[in-house]
Motif scaffolding. Structure first.
Motif, PDB file in Angstrom:
ATOM      1  N   HIS A  58      24.533   8.279  13.910  1.00  0.00           N
ATOM      2  CA  HIS A  58      23.722   7.113  13.542  1.00  0.00           C
ATOM      3  C   HIS A  58      24.049   6.665  12.123  1.00  0.00           C
ATOM      4  CE1 HIS A  58      20.308   4.404  13.479  1.00  0.00           C
ATOM      5  NE2 HIS A  58      19.774   5.032  12.451  1.00  0.00           N
ATOM      6  N   GLN A  59      24.261   7.627  11.242  1.00  0.00           N
ATOM      7  CA  GLN A  59      24.618   7.311   9.860  1.00  0.00           C
ATOM      8  C   GLN A  59      25.937   6.537   9.809  1.00  0.00           C
ATOM      9  OE1 GLN A  59      25.568  10.693   7.353  1.00  0.00           O
ATOM     10  NE2 GLN A  59      26.831   9.329   6.120  1.00  0.00           N
ATOM     11  N   GLN A  60      26.910   6.954  10.602  1.00  0.00           N
ATOM     12  CA  GLN A  60      28.208   6.280  10.616  1.00  0.00           C
ATOM     13  C   GLN A  60      28.081   4.842  11.100  1.00  0.00           C
ATOM     14  OE1 GLN A  60      30.784   8.776  12.980  1.00  0.00           O
ATOM     15  NE2 GLN A  60      30.980  10.328  11.388  1.00  0.00           N
ATOM     16  N   VAL A  61      27.223   4.627  12.111  1.00  0.00           N
ATOM     17  CA  VAL A  61      27.001   3.277  12.632  1.00  0.00           C
ATOM     18  C   VAL A  61      26.369   2.394  11.552  1.00  0.00           C
ATOM     19  CG1 VAL A  61      25.698   1.905  14.310  1.00  0.00           C
ATOM     20  CG2 VAL A  61      26.814   4.018  15.036  1.00  0.00           C
ATOM     21  N   LEU A  62      25.334   2.903  10.912  1.00  0.00           N
ATOM     22  CA  LEU A  62      24.659   2.126   9.869  1.00  0.00           C
ATOM     23  C   LEU A  62      25.582   1.863   8.677  1.00  0.00           C
ATOM     24  CD1 LEU A  62      21.020   3.553   9.638  1.00  0.00           C
ATOM     25  CD2 LEU A  62      21.811   1.463  10.727  1.00  0.00           C
ATOM     26  N   LYS A  63      26.372   2.858   8.306  1.00  0.00           N
ATOM     27  CA  LYS A  63      27.283   2.686   7.172  1.00  0.00           C
ATOM     28  C   LYS A  63      28.292   1.577   7.461  1.00  0.00           C
ATOM     29  CE  LYS A  63      28.735   4.131   3.095  1.00  0.00           C
ATOM     30  NZ  LYS A  63      29.672   3.042   2.790  1.00  0.00           N
ATOM     31  N   ALA A  64      28.789   1.533   8.715  1.00  0.00           N
ATOM     32  CA  ALA A  64      29.733   0.474   9.087  1.00  0.00           C
ATOM     33  C   ALA A  64      29.069  -0.895   8.998  1.00  0.00           C
ATOM     34  CB  ALA A  64      30.261   0.730  10.504  1.00  0.00           C
ATOM     35  N   ILE A  75      34.193 -17.583  -0.639  1.00  0.00           N
ATOM     36  CA  ILE A  75      33.278 -16.681  -1.358  1.00  0.00           C
ATOM     37  C   ILE A  75      32.936 -15.514  -0.436  1.00  0.00           C
ATOM     38  CG2 ILE A  75      31.030 -16.424  -2.469  1.00  0.00           C
ATOM     39  CD1 ILE A  75      31.105 -19.379  -3.132  1.00  0.00           C
ATOM     40  N   SER A  76      33.092 -14.309  -0.933  1.00  0.00           N
ATOM     41  CA  SER A  76      32.806 -13.118  -0.138  1.00  0.00           C
ATOM     42  C   SER A  76      31.319 -12.749  -0.252  1.00  0.00           C
ATOM     43  CB  SER A  76      33.672 -11.949  -0.619  1.00  0.00           C
ATOM     44  OG  SER A  76      33.456 -10.807   0.179  1.00  0.00           O
ATOM     45  N   TRP A  77      30.693 -12.527   0.902  1.00  0.00           N
ATOM     46  CA  TRP A  77      29.272 -12.168   0.948  1.00  0.00           C
ATOM     47  C   TRP A  77      29.116 -10.807   1.635  1.00  0.00           C
ATOM     48  CZ3 TRP A  77      25.509 -15.515  -1.023  1.00  0.00           C
ATOM     49  CH2 TRP A  77      25.963 -16.793  -1.345  1.00  0.00           C
ATOM     50  N   SER A  78      28.246  -9.994   1.077  1.00  0.00           N
ATOM     51  CA  SER A  78      27.942  -8.696   1.680  1.00  0.00           C
ATOM     52  C   SER A  78      26.451  -8.622   1.967  1.00  0.00           C
ATOM     53  CB  SER A  78      28.348  -7.554   0.744  1.00  0.00           C
ATOM     54  OG  SER A  78      27.511  -7.552  -0.409  1.00  0.00           O
ATOM     55  N   LEU A  79      26.039  -7.564   2.622  1.00  0.00           N
ATOM     56  CA  LEU A  79      24.610  -7.382   2.918  1.00  0.00           C
ATOM     57  C   LEU A  79      23.791  -7.370   1.634  1.00  0.00           C
ATOM     58  CD1 LEU A  79      22.416  -6.801   5.063  1.00  0.00           C
ATOM     59  CD2 LEU A  79      22.872  -4.361   4.718  1.00  0.00           C
ATOM     60  N   LYS A  80      24.329  -6.798   0.575  1.00  0.00           N
ATOM     61  CA  LYS A  80      23.606  -6.706  -0.708  1.00  0.00           C
ATOM     62  C   LYS A  80      23.233  -8.095  -1.242  1.00  0.00           C
ATOM     63  CE  LYS A  80      22.065  -4.769  -4.505  1.00  0.00           C
ATOM     64  NZ  LYS A  80      22.897  -4.149  -5.520  1.00  0.00           N
ATOM     65  N   ASP A  81      24.023  -9.105  -0.887  1.00  0.00           N
ATOM     66  CA  ASP A  81      23.767 -10.454  -1.393  1.00  0.00           C
ATOM     67  C   ASP A  81      22.561 -11.122  -0.729  1.00  0.00           C
ATOM     68  OD1 ASP A  81      26.005 -10.595  -3.204  1.00  0.00           O
ATOM     69  OD2 ASP A  81      27.301 -10.769  -1.438  1.00  0.00           O
ATOM     70  N   VAL A  82      22.169 -10.647   0.458  1.00  0.00           N
ATOM     71  CA  VAL A  82      21.117 -11.344   1.210  1.00  0.00           C
ATOM     72  C   VAL A  82      19.946 -10.451   1.603  1.00  0.00           C
ATOM     73  CG1 VAL A  82      22.734 -13.045   2.140  1.00  0.00           C
ATOM     74  CG2 VAL A  82      22.336 -10.939   3.411  1.00  0.00           C
ATOM     75  N   CYS A  83      20.038  -9.164   1.325  1.00  0.00           N
ATOM     76  CA  CYS A  83      19.006  -8.242   1.815  1.00  0.00           C
ATOM     77  C   CYS A  83      17.785  -8.195   0.910  1.00  0.00           C
ATOM     78  CB  CYS A  83      19.594  -6.833   1.942  1.00  0.00           C
ATOM     79  SG  CYS A  83      19.891  -6.029   0.339  1.00  0.00           S
ATOM     80  N   ASN A  84      16.707  -7.598   1.426  1.00  0.00           N
ATOM     81  CA  ASN A  84      15.538  -7.295   0.601  1.00  0.00           C
ATOM     82  C   ASN A  84      15.835  -6.036  -0.202  1.00  0.00           C
ATOM     83  OD1 ASN A  84      13.882  -9.378   1.596  1.00  0.00           O
ATOM     84  ND2 ASN A  84      13.404  -8.178   3.414  1.00  0.00           N
ATOM     85  N   SER A  85      15.480  -6.047  -1.469  1.00  0.00           N
ATOM     86  CA  SER A  85      15.701  -4.870  -2.305  1.00  0.00           C
ATOM     87  C   SER A  85      14.553  -4.735  -3.297  1.00  0.00           C
ATOM     88  CB  SER A  85      17.039  -4.959  -3.054  1.00  0.00           C
ATOM     89  OG  SER A  85      17.061  -6.104  -3.883  1.00  0.00           O
ATOM     90  N   TRP A 116      18.886  13.927   3.156  1.00  0.00           N
ATOM     91  CA  TRP A 116      19.740  13.527   2.035  1.00  0.00           C
ATOM     92  C   TRP A 116      20.755  12.476   2.463  1.00  0.00           C
ATOM     93  CZ3 TRP A 116      25.098  14.736   1.965  1.00  0.00           C
ATOM     94  CH2 TRP A 116      25.755  14.283   0.806  1.00  0.00           C
ATOM     95  N   GLU A 117      21.232  12.539   3.694  1.00  0.00           N
ATOM     96  CA  GLU A 117      22.258  11.604   4.162  1.00  0.00           C
ATOM     97  C   GLU A 117      21.810  10.153   4.108  1.00  0.00           C
ATOM     98  OE1 GLU A 117      23.850  15.467   5.564  1.00  0.00           O
ATOM     99  OE2 GLU A 117      21.862  14.567   5.397  1.00  0.00           O
ATOM    100  N   GLY A 118      20.498   9.914   4.050  1.00  0.00           N
ATOM    101  CA  GLY A 118      20.011   8.546   3.904  1.00  0.00           C
ATOM    102  C   GLY A 118      20.504   7.905   2.621  1.00  0.00           C
ATOM    103  N   SER A 119      20.784   8.719   1.610  1.00  0.00           N
ATOM    104  CA  SER A 119      21.261   8.201   0.320  1.00  0.00           C
ATOM    105  C   SER A 119      22.652   7.580   0.438  1.00  0.00           C
ATOM    106  CB  SER A 119      21.295   9.324  -0.722  1.00  0.00           C
ATOM    107  OG  SER A 119      22.266  10.313  -0.380  1.00  0.00           O
ATOM    108  N   LYS A 120      23.434   8.029   1.410  1.00  0.00           N
ATOM    109  CA  LYS A 120      24.808   7.530   1.540  1.00  0.00           C
ATOM    110  C   LYS A 120      24.862   6.072   1.973  1.00  0.00           C
ATOM    111  CE  LYS A 120      27.214  11.891   2.405  1.00  0.00           C
ATOM    112  NZ  LYS A 120      28.224  12.567   3.249  1.00  0.00           N
ATOM    113  N   LEU A 121      23.753   5.576   2.508  1.00  0.00           N
ATOM    114  CA  LEU A 121      23.704   4.174   2.934  1.00  0.00           C
ATOM    115  C   LEU A 121      23.411   3.241   1.765  1.00  0.00           C
ATOM    116  CD1 LEU A 121      21.533   4.608   6.158  1.00  0.00           C
ATOM    117  CD2 LEU A 121      24.032   4.524   6.019  1.00  0.00           C
ATOM    118  N   LEU A 122      22.946   3.778   0.658  1.00  0.00           N
ATOM    119  CA  LEU A 122      22.443   2.954  -0.441  1.00  0.00           C
ATOM    120  C   LEU A 122      23.493   2.636  -1.499  1.00  0.00           C
ATOM    121  CD1 LEU A 122      18.917   4.544  -0.973  1.00  0.00           C
ATOM    122  CD2 LEU A 122      19.652   2.847   0.707  1.00  0.00           C
TER     123      LEU A 122
END
Length: 243
Positions: A58-64, A75-85, A116-122
């Motif tokens: 599941h972690q690998q899927v989310l990371k992808a 212009i390159s857009w990533s999730l970080k540009d549009v997500c809630n934070s 701890w693996e949840g941190s790898k998504l951030l």
């Protein structure tokens, strides 16, 4: 007019329809129109997802998904540009504001936040160097906010900005982040020494860890109930998730 496009090609009574129905019942009718959602199921209906290998997949899927970027009008857009934070309070120090901006991750509601693996998504994608400090660059996988603040205080003990940051962290419940959570893979070289099962050969009780839900790095703001993380939960007589 809001249209549920998925209804045009779902088979009645199919597995996906069941998952979407559960999602609407637990998250509300508008889910998907304002949030990105990934529903992860096993191939065999009724199989138990409470295994480390399943959550690591599941972690690998989310990371992808998190790493996806698109180009629009050059212009390159990533999730970080549009997500809630989570927004950190602005300070009088520009370098500190830039550092916190780089460290501010997207809010991701996932059962991986119990581990701890949840941190790898951030991320962040590139480790952040703390200005004026000799310590290693940090990502959420090795960041202990509480320890970081204590280290910074040695250099800026009387800083009003630092005091305001400490107060904010206390209100938000930001302490050790992921550094004291169990590792799904305790043999991962990056699994922190402070993880309760570091290098342990004893199988992790995934159901027990997920019972009661999970919380993100800001524990008072990011509290994810069981129903937001897992579907079709089965509990034993003591209230622990077993399936």
């Amino acid at each position: 007019m809001l249209m549920r496009m998925c209804s045009c090609h779902l088979s009645a009574g199919g597995r996906l329809e069941e998952e979407l129905t559960y999602t609407r019942e637990n998250h509300g009718e508008g889910v998907g129109s304002r949030d990105l959602m990934i529903t992860h199921t096993l191939k065999e209906k009724g199989a138990n997802v409470l295994h480390s290998d399943t959550l690591l997949a599941h972690q690998q899927v989310l990371k992808a998904a998190v790493d996806v970027s698109v180009e629009v009008f050059d212009i390159s857009w990533s999730l970080k540009d549009v997500c809630n934070s989570l927004s950190f309070p602005l300070s009088e120090e520009h370098y500190l504001d830039m550092t916190l901006e780089n460290l501010s991750p997207c809010v991701i509601i996932t059962p991986l936040d119990c581990f701890w693996e949840g941190s790898k998504l951030l991320g962040p994608e590139y480790p952040v160097k703390i200005p004026g400090m000799s310590m290693n660059a940090v990502q959420w996988s090795n960041l202990n906010p509480q320890s970081l603040i204590e280290s910074v205080k040695k250099y800026y003990a009387t800083s009003n900005t630092l005091q305001a940051m400490e107060a904010f962290m206390k209100r938000a419940g930001i302490t050790t982040a992921y550094q004291e959570k169990p590792c799904l893979n305790p043999n991962d070289d990056q699994c922190p020494e402070t993880a309760p099962n570091k290098k342990s050969s004893k199988p992790l009780n995934i159901g027990a860890e997920l019972t009661g839900g999970c919380f993100g790095f800001a524990a008072k703001y990011m509290q994810w109930p069981e129903g937001a993380l897992l579907g079709g939960i089965t509990k034993n007589k003591t209230g622990h998730i077993v399936r």
